[in-house]
Design an enzyme around this catalytic site. Sequence first.
Site, mmCIF file in Angstrom:
data_model
loop_
_atom_site.group_PDB
_atom_site.id
_atom_site.type_symbol
_atom_site.label_atom_id
_atom_site.label_comp_id
_atom_site.label_asym_id
_atom_site.label_seq_id
_atom_site.Cartn_x
_atom_site.Cartn_y
_atom_site.Cartn_z
ATOM 1 N N CYS A 1 0.409 8.059 11.412
ATOM 2 C CA CYS A 1 0.852 8.475 12.919
ATOM 3 C C CYS A 1 -0.292 7.933 13.744
ATOM 4 C CB CYS A 1 1.529 9.616 13.367
ATOM 5 S SG CYS A 1 2.825 10.523 12.266
ATOM 6 N N ARG B 1 -0.625 2.290 11.810
ATOM 7 C CA ARG B 1 -0.625 3.531 11.260
ATOM 8 C C ARG B 1 0.678 4.283 10.991
ATOM 9 N NH1 ARG B 1 -5.634 6.018 12.024
ATOM 10 N NH2 ARG B 1 -4.578 8.100 12.105
ATOM 11 N N TRP C 1 4.608 7.744 11.188
ATOM 12 C CA TRP C 1 4.969 7.760 9.908
ATOM 13 C C TRP C 1 5.413 9.046 9.132
ATOM 14 C CZ3 TRP C 1 2.993 9.143 5.044
ATOM 15 C CH2 TRP C 1 2.964 8.393 3.930
ATOM 16 N N ASN D 1 -0.432 14.125 15.094
ATOM 17 C CA ASN D 1 -0.667 13.193 13.700
ATOM 18 C C ASN D 1 -1.354 14.373 12.628
ATOM 19 O OD1 ASN D 1 -1.729 11.558 11.632
ATOM 20 N ND2 ASN D 1 -3.594 10.954 12.766
ATOM 21 N N GLY D 2 -0.611 14.551 11.641
ATOM 22 C CA GLY D 2 -1.201 15.516 10.492
ATOM 23 C C GLY D 2 -0.053 16.367 9.970
ATOM 24 N N GLU E 1 -6.207 -6.038 -7.962
ATOM 25 C CA GLU E 1 -6.389 -6.130 -6.448
ATOM 26 C C GLU E 1 -5.391 -7.079 -6.011
ATOM 27 O OE1 GLU E 1 -7.178 -4.622 -4.035
ATOM 28 O OE2 GLU E 1 -7.216 -5.697 -2.319
ATOM 29 N N LYS F 1 -2.045 -6.540 -3.798
ATOM 30 C CA LYS F 1 -1.977 -7.531 -2.553
ATOM 31 C C LYS F 1 -0.344 -8.035 -2.519
ATOM 32 C CE LYS F 1 -4.027 -6.555 -0.382
ATOM 33 N NZ LYS F 1 -5.245 -5.355 -0.974
ATOM 34 N N GLU G 1 2.388 -4.972 -2.022
ATOM 35 C CA GLU G 1 2.466 -4.577 -0.931
ATOM 36 C C GLU G 1 3.000 -5.165 0.227
ATOM 37 O OE1 GLU G 1 -1.839 -1.987 -0.117
ATOM 38 O OE2 GLU G 1 -1.969 -4.183 -0.344
ATOM 39 N N HIS H 1 -0.874 -5.509 -25.763
ATOM 40 C CA HIS H 1 -0.391 -4.058 -26.477
ATOM 41 C C HIS H 1 0.842 -3.509 -25.461
ATOM 42 C CE1 HIS H 1 -3.538 -3.612 -29.118
ATOM 43 N NE2 HIS H 1 -4.609 -3.847 -28.070
ATOM 44 N N LYS I 1 -1.929 1.854 7.381
ATOM 45 C CA LYS I 1 -3.174 1.511 6.977
ATOM 46 C C LYS I 1 -4.209 2.539 6.573
ATOM 47 C CE LYS I 1 -6.411 -1.819 7.540
ATOM 48 N NZ LYS I 1 -6.517 -2.559 6.319
#
Length: 613
Positions: free
Chosen positions: A2, A27, A73, A99-100, A486, A490, A493, A509, A608
Amino acid sequence: MCGIVAYLGSKDAYPILINGLYKLEYRGYDSAGVAILDKELSVYKTKGKVSKLDQFVEDKNTGGSIGIAHTRWATHGEPNTENAHPHYSMNKKIAIIHNGIIENYATLKEELKGRGYTFNSETDTEVLANLIEDVMHNESCSLQEAVLIALNQVVGAYALVVISEGEPDSLIAARKGSPMVIGIGGDDDFFIASDATPIIEYTKNVVYMNDEEIAILKKGEPLKIKTIANKDKTPYVQELEFNLNALEKGGFEHFMLKEIYEQPTSIRDSLRGRLRAKEGVVSLGGIVDYEQKIVHANKIIMIACGTSWHACLVGEYLFEDLARIPVEVEYASEFRYRNPIITENDVVIAVSQSGETADTLAAIELAKEKGATVLGVCNVVGSSISRATHAGSYTHAGPEIGVASTKAFTAQVTVLTMMALRMAQLKGTIPTSRFMQLLHEMEAIPDKVEAVLNDDGVAKQIAEKYQQATNFLYLGRGYNFPVALEGALKLKEISYIHAEGYPAAEMKHGPIALIDKDMPVVFIATNNVIYEKVVSNIQEVKARNGNVIAIVTQGDKVVRGLADYVIEIPATEDMFVPLLASIPLQKLAYYIAVMRGCNVDQPRNLAKSVTVE
Ligand code: G6P
């Protein structure tokens, strides 16, 4: 997560609040809301993005020079209007943004219900609003005292701001575990936000709140700070270093693309003043006092989440290869709960773009408790992690707004490379001539990154061809294995295509079973000692009709003969390849996501900065 914004001063609050929310949307963007005090306290909120809120309030009274706002969020309760912040207390005289997470909210809620309080949402935050109302009512106290008493009953994390109709000239803010910064403008203007981005256009003078602090903002009075144990503290005012341009798209369609293109600059900025090849100097001012500790460390433990964890994997290879110091790389979320073996002779390096990731912060606390030296590699100056660590080095990537991390990753790898080189120099683990050669090559990296960025054609063609694929495999070995991870991250996401990164030799494997004519396989197949082996892996994929996209070293002929598409990058030392090879993969993910119509800067369900567990 948030984002929170608040304003108190002489200007119209609404434009400041809504613009602030737009800047903090990275956020979270499940719902948004605003509370403005103009004789009465009005709360407006909507499900969805900030733009929805902006439309919703068009015909409402948003006049007033004091207010709070929030972009959410979701954690407790689904993303709907009822669960959106701000939350009124039951008498609608108090409103709060938060926020939390309030961990003991269920117990508090039951107690409040027992005292006749009713609730409109499923959130932990509304519990806090009613708790504050209850304390004010029972103790006949001021808002500030009520917040203080209430917070002493709360277990959890918060960055919160409270507004009350009964005290129309004040805002009370508090922080524990979630970020909060207060801007102090001229004309008695105060700004509060989760980070400095909504504040910078009004003032550069800021105070970063510490954990368990309460700020009392009152029109016409200087900022007051107290601890939640009710001790006065002197606010420490700092000057912000970045400017407004850094926060704008500068002609690019998305922040992510802008940030991809900023990498020559962000890597140069991260090297500046620290690496001077001609003089044979590589030195990170922030950790000079800890160099001997690192050199003599039993082991180094690198902790991080997400993309930063991938940077740590590159770091592991670098530190072991160059400085011969054993390294373990840990997900912060696992490390914090698994009773790890750490001693006073270990050095922990926590890597984080935001400097606010809750799991990384908790892992740092654990490592400190066990006596380890903890160093940070953060991008956000003054962030919680940069303050929680004993020392550290900033990456100078500048503000990163796109939710998918790009320039922060390469800046992290740059800083970790410099650390490893410095340790190698101190330990004498590589000959001076080799050390000098590496410094010169490192200095050339920003130009090589620029060359990679200028060569755009193929990535777009590949994106066109494979935009409808449902799966992607990314393979690499050695330094190129973290690059594969990475690259896959990307893509998933921002385009929502399932993608997996794997060590190329491990393909046989398991993942080899997935390969058929519809499967694009991205190889990072640059020239190095295991090049031939990777070529064999490529042949194995081709033999099963897979599609091969390969990142190769300029001039490569063998892979070019096998692959469906190749992207060339300039030749460099194997250990610096991640700084070049990750760039076409960022671009590939970007173009595919754009072609699929995805919201590149704000992918669904992500945020983020993850300030919750
Ligand atoms: C979130 C972000 C990622 C980031 C990760 C770790 O998941 O979406 O881009 O890599 O958090 O964040 P940090 O700020 O600690 O690097």
